[in-house]
Design a protein around this motif. Structure first.
Motif, PDB file in Angstrom:
ATOM      1  N   LEU A 167      -3.891  -1.555   2.532  1.00 16.63           N
ATOM      2  CA  LEU A 167      -3.065  -1.811   3.708  1.00 16.63           C
ATOM      3  C   LEU A 167      -1.597  -1.817   3.276  1.00 16.63           C
ATOM      4  O   LEU A 167      -0.925  -2.849   3.279  1.00 16.63           O
ATOM      5  N   THR A 168      -1.093  -0.631   2.895  1.00 18.30           N
ATOM      6  CA  THR A 168       0.269  -0.501   2.391  1.00 18.30           C
ATOM      7  C   THR A 168       0.958   0.675   3.068  1.00 18.30           C
ATOM      8  O   THR A 168       0.303   1.581   3.607  1.00 18.30           O
ATOM      9  N   ASP A 169       2.276   0.667   2.998  1.00 19.39           N
ATOM     10  CA  ASP A 169       3.047   1.769   3.568  1.00 19.39           C
ATOM     11  C   ASP A 169       2.748   3.077   2.843  1.00 19.39           C
ATOM     12  O   ASP A 169       2.675   4.138   3.467  1.00 19.39           O
ATOM     13  N   ALA A 170       2.565   3.015   1.520  1.00 17.64           N
ATOM     14  CA  ALA A 170       2.289   4.230   0.757  1.00 17.64           C
ATOM     15  C   ALA A 170       0.962   4.858   1.151  1.00 17.64           C
ATOM     16  O   ALA A 170       0.834   6.081   1.247  1.00 17.64           O
ATOM     17  N   ALA A 171      -0.045   4.009   1.414  1.00 17.29           N
ATOM     18  CA  ALA A 171      -1.366   4.535   1.759  1.00 17.29           C
ATOM     19  C   ALA A 171      -1.340   5.326   3.055  1.00 17.29           C
ATOM     20  O   ALA A 171      -2.087   6.298   3.214  1.00 17.29           O
ATOM     21  N   PHE A 172      -0.475   4.915   3.998  1.00 16.05           N
ATOM     22  CA  PHE A 172      -0.429   5.589   5.298  1.00 16.05           C
ATOM     23  C   PHE A 172       0.888   6.332   5.513  1.00 16.05           C
ATOM     24  O   PHE A 172       1.208   6.693   6.641  1.00 16.05           O
ATOM     25  N   GLY A 173       1.600   6.583   4.397  1.00 16.95           N
ATOM     26  CA  GLY A 173       2.860   7.300   4.549  1.00 16.95           C
ATOM     27  C   GLY A 173       3.161   8.234   3.413  1.00 16.95           C
ATOM     28  O   GLY A 173       4.324   8.524   3.149  1.00 16.95           O
ATOM     29  N   ARG A 204       4.880   9.106 -10.936  1.00 20.83           N
ATOM     30  CA  ARG A 204       3.619   9.851 -10.941  1.00 20.83           C
ATOM     31  C   ARG A 204       3.471  10.642  -9.648  1.00 20.83           C
ATOM     32  O   ARG A 204       3.074  11.815  -9.657  1.00 20.83           O
ATOM     33  N   GLN A 205       3.797  10.029  -8.527  1.00 17.62           N
ATOM     34  CA  GLN A 205       3.687  10.723  -7.254  1.00 17.62           C
ATOM     35  C   GLN A 205       4.683  11.878  -7.177  1.00 17.62           C
ATOM     36  O   GLN A 205       4.352  12.967  -6.684  1.00 17.62           O
ATOM     37  N   MET A 206       5.895  11.662  -7.682  1.00 12.92           N
ATOM     38  CA  MET A 206       6.905  12.711  -7.646  1.00 12.92           C
ATOM     39  C   MET A 206       6.485  13.910  -8.504  1.00 12.92           C
ATOM     40  O   MET A 206       6.583  15.067  -8.082  1.00 12.92           O
ATOM     41  N   LEU A 207       5.986  13.627  -9.713  1.00 10.21           N
ATOM     42  CA  LEU A 207       5.524  14.706 -10.581  1.00 10.21           C
ATOM     43  C   LEU A 207       4.286  15.391 -10.001  1.00 10.21           C
ATOM     44  O   LEU A 207       4.110  16.602 -10.130  1.00 10.21           O
ATOM     45  N   GLY A 208       3.438  14.614  -9.352  1.00  6.40           N
ATOM     46  CA  GLY A 208       2.223  15.187  -8.773  1.00  6.40           C
ATOM     47  C   GLY A 208       2.492  16.121  -7.621  1.00  6.40           C
ATOM     48  O   GLY A 208       1.653  16.975  -7.299  1.00  6.40           O
ATOM     49  N   ASN A 254       0.450   8.852   0.426  1.00  9.20           N
ATOM     50  CA  ASN A 254      -0.712   9.040  -0.442  1.00  9.20           C
ATOM     51  C   ASN A 254      -1.785   9.886   0.230  1.00  9.20           C
ATOM     52  O   ASN A 254      -1.875   9.931   1.456  1.00  9.20           O
ATOM     53  N   VAL A 255      -2.611  10.516  -0.586  1.00  9.85           N
ATOM     54  CA  VAL A 255      -3.804  11.203  -0.085  1.00  9.85           C
ATOM     55  C   VAL A 255      -4.962  10.211  -0.175  1.00  9.85           C
ATOM     56  O   VAL A 255      -5.343   9.797  -1.268  1.00  9.85           O
ATOM     57  N   GLU A 256      -5.491   9.806   0.955  1.00 12.06           N
ATOM     58  CA  GLU A 256      -6.557   8.811   1.016  1.00 12.06           C
ATOM     59  C   GLU A 256      -7.756   9.375   1.783  1.00 12.06           C
ATOM     60  O   GLU A 256      -7.630  10.353   2.518  1.00 12.06           O
ATOM     61  N   PHE A 257      -8.902   8.742   1.593  1.00 14.74           N
ATOM     62  CA  PHE A 257     -10.122   9.121   2.313  1.00 14.74           C
ATOM     63  C   PHE A 257     -10.655   7.890   3.029  1.00 14.74           C
ATOM     64  O   PHE A 257     -10.902   6.860   2.395  1.00 14.74           O
ATOM     65  N   VAL A 258     -10.790   7.973   4.334  1.00 10.98           N
ATOM     66  CA  VAL A 258     -11.247   6.844   5.139  1.00 10.98           C
ATOM     67  C   VAL A 258     -12.342   7.319   6.095  1.00 10.98           C
ATOM     68  O   VAL A 258     -12.218   8.381   6.712  1.00 10.98           O
ATOM     69  N   THR A 259     -13.401   6.540   6.189  1.00  5.85           N
ATOM     70  CA  THR A 259     -14.518   6.844   7.090  1.00  5.85           C
ATOM     71  C   THR A 259     -14.530   5.849   8.247  1.00  5.85           C
ATOM     72  O   THR A 259     -14.337   4.646   8.034  1.00  5.85           O
ATOM     73  N   GLU A 260     -14.760   6.336   9.459  1.00  8.80           N
ATOM     74  CA  GLU A 260     -14.837   5.479  10.639  1.00  8.80           C
ATOM     75  C   GLU A 260     -16.282   5.353  11.108  1.00  8.80           C
ATOM     76  O   GLU A 260     -17.008   6.356  11.215  1.00  8.80           O
TER      77      GLU A 260
END
Length: 401
Positions: free
Chosen positions: A108-114, A176-180, A116-122
């Protein structure tokens, strides 16, 4: 977390890490919200940022499930260890037409929803199956998660500042995110003195420029994964990205590179580090590189048989062949005695055809690659065509249907 026909009436969220912005977006205007997080997450948020929540929960100081004991009396040893370290990421919402559950990799962070590449199931269902009470339970029953949690209040109203270690950890994550996000190309060219020159370039996307100041106080190195730690080269960021090169052998040509990041500062933060892998677009590599590398790894018939057994999931057979020496693969004792290697492979091949044909497709790709080189063809076991031919033909029929 996701669109819903109606706004939620109640929310329960579990997340190890929480930021004020993400929490407000999720729970703004929703009454009776509940948050389960780590104590340090609540302390960072502060009392003011969490005052609107109905409950603030952490894992209980004693989250040990009921257990049987080995022995009796004061020396009894618990057979089920205590639980610790909340890692679950979960959001549950009561909506007018039922319940919703979202679970996956996102905190539940700004990075996760702004970014990052995340996987969420509903999951959707009735409140009795997917609602807040179904997951956390009420105070009276003390069932489910209620048995594992206890209330927690942040240490201060405004929230505490990040420690040096936390600041450096965040900076490493940002780097890491910038290099990625760079677009990586590995250019391979023959070297006049023999071998190859492998150049890795990383360019920013959408015409943006890199800022070398992002690396202030941090060190980054990169190496082809086919080379040891001694080949790690320092990364220097220019506005155009990065450019690093190595002199490599034929076998060491690869599109895979390992990055290692660490802070330069002394103290506790110096122990932090981050390692990740990137897959670059490989240009100029020898056309037969993959086939020859495979042959180099599979040096003889024994290596090939062991590898085929591992692909087929016959780990015990593969280990027996490995410990028995090369000759045991086709003339040793046990299940291989009196049979050629191809005959011994027939049973696991037929079993795989009946249960898991995906393994056979992997073997087909391997054999096609080996057949492209003279050395690869020479390590095929005797009688292989007679055993593999009918199976390959059957797989071909399936592909045509």
């Amino acid at each position: 977390m996701g669109p819903s026909a109606s706004p939620p009436k109640r929310i329960f969220a579990a997340s190890p890490f929480v930021t004020v912005g993400a929490l407000q977006r999720l729970t703004n205007g929703v009454g009776r919200s509940i948050l389960l997080a780590r104590p340090e997450a609540f302390d960072l948020l502060g009392g003011n940022a969490t005052a609107h929540l109905r409950e603030r929960l952490v894992l209980s100081a004693d989250t040990r499930e009921p257990f049987e004991e080995d022995g009796a009396g004061e020396g009894a040893v618990p057979t089920t260890p205590a639980l610790s370290g909340l890692h679950a990421k979960l959001v549950v919402a009561d909506v007018p037409d039922g319940g919703r559950v979202w679970t996956g990799s996102a905190n539940l962070t700004d990075a996760a929803f702004g970014g990052n590449v995340e996987f969420v199931t509903e999951l959707r269902g009735t409140r009795s199956a997917c609602g807040v009470d179904a997951i956390i339970g009420d105070h009276g029953s003390r069932m489910g998660l209620r048995k594992l949690v206890e209330p927690y209040e942040p240490a201060t109203a405004e929230g505490r500042d990040l420690t040096l270690e936390e600041v450096m950890d965040q900076r490493l994550a940002d780097l890491r995110q910038m290099l990625g996000r760079l677009r990586y190309v590995a250019d391979c060219r023959k070297h006049e003195a023999g071998g190859f020159e492998l150049t890795l370039t990383g360019a920013p996307g959408d015409g943006g420029a890199m800022d070398g100041a992002e690396m202030e106080g941090l060190a980054a190195t990169v190496r082809p994964i086919t080379l040891g730690e001694g080949a790690s080269t320092a990364v220097a960021l220019a506005p155009s990205g990065l450019n690093v090169r190595w002199r490599v052998s034929y076998e060491a040509v690869t599109p895979f590179f390992a990055f290692h990041l660490r802070p330069l500062e002394a103290g506790g933060a110096a122990a932090l580090e981050s390692t990740f892998l990137i897959n670059a677009e490989l240009l100029g590599a020898p056309e037969d590189r993959a086939e020859n590398v495979m042959v180099g790894l599979l040096r003889n018939k024994a290596d090939l048989i062991r590898f085929l057994l591992l692909l087929l999931g016959n780990i015990d057979e593969a280990m027996a062949a490995m410990t028995g020496g090369d000759d045991s693969v086709w003339s040793g004792s046990g299940s291989w005695a009196g049979r050629s290697a191809s005959e011994a492979l027939l049973e696991p091949l037929v079993r795989a055809y009946a249960r898991d044909r995906g393994r056979l497709h992997e073997i087909a790709l391997l054999m096609d690659e080996l057949a492209k080189t003279e050395t690869g063809s020479s390590i095929l076991p005797e009688g292989w065509a007679a055993v593999w031919g009918p199976i390959q033909e059957a797989l071909g029929w399936e592909a045509d249907e």
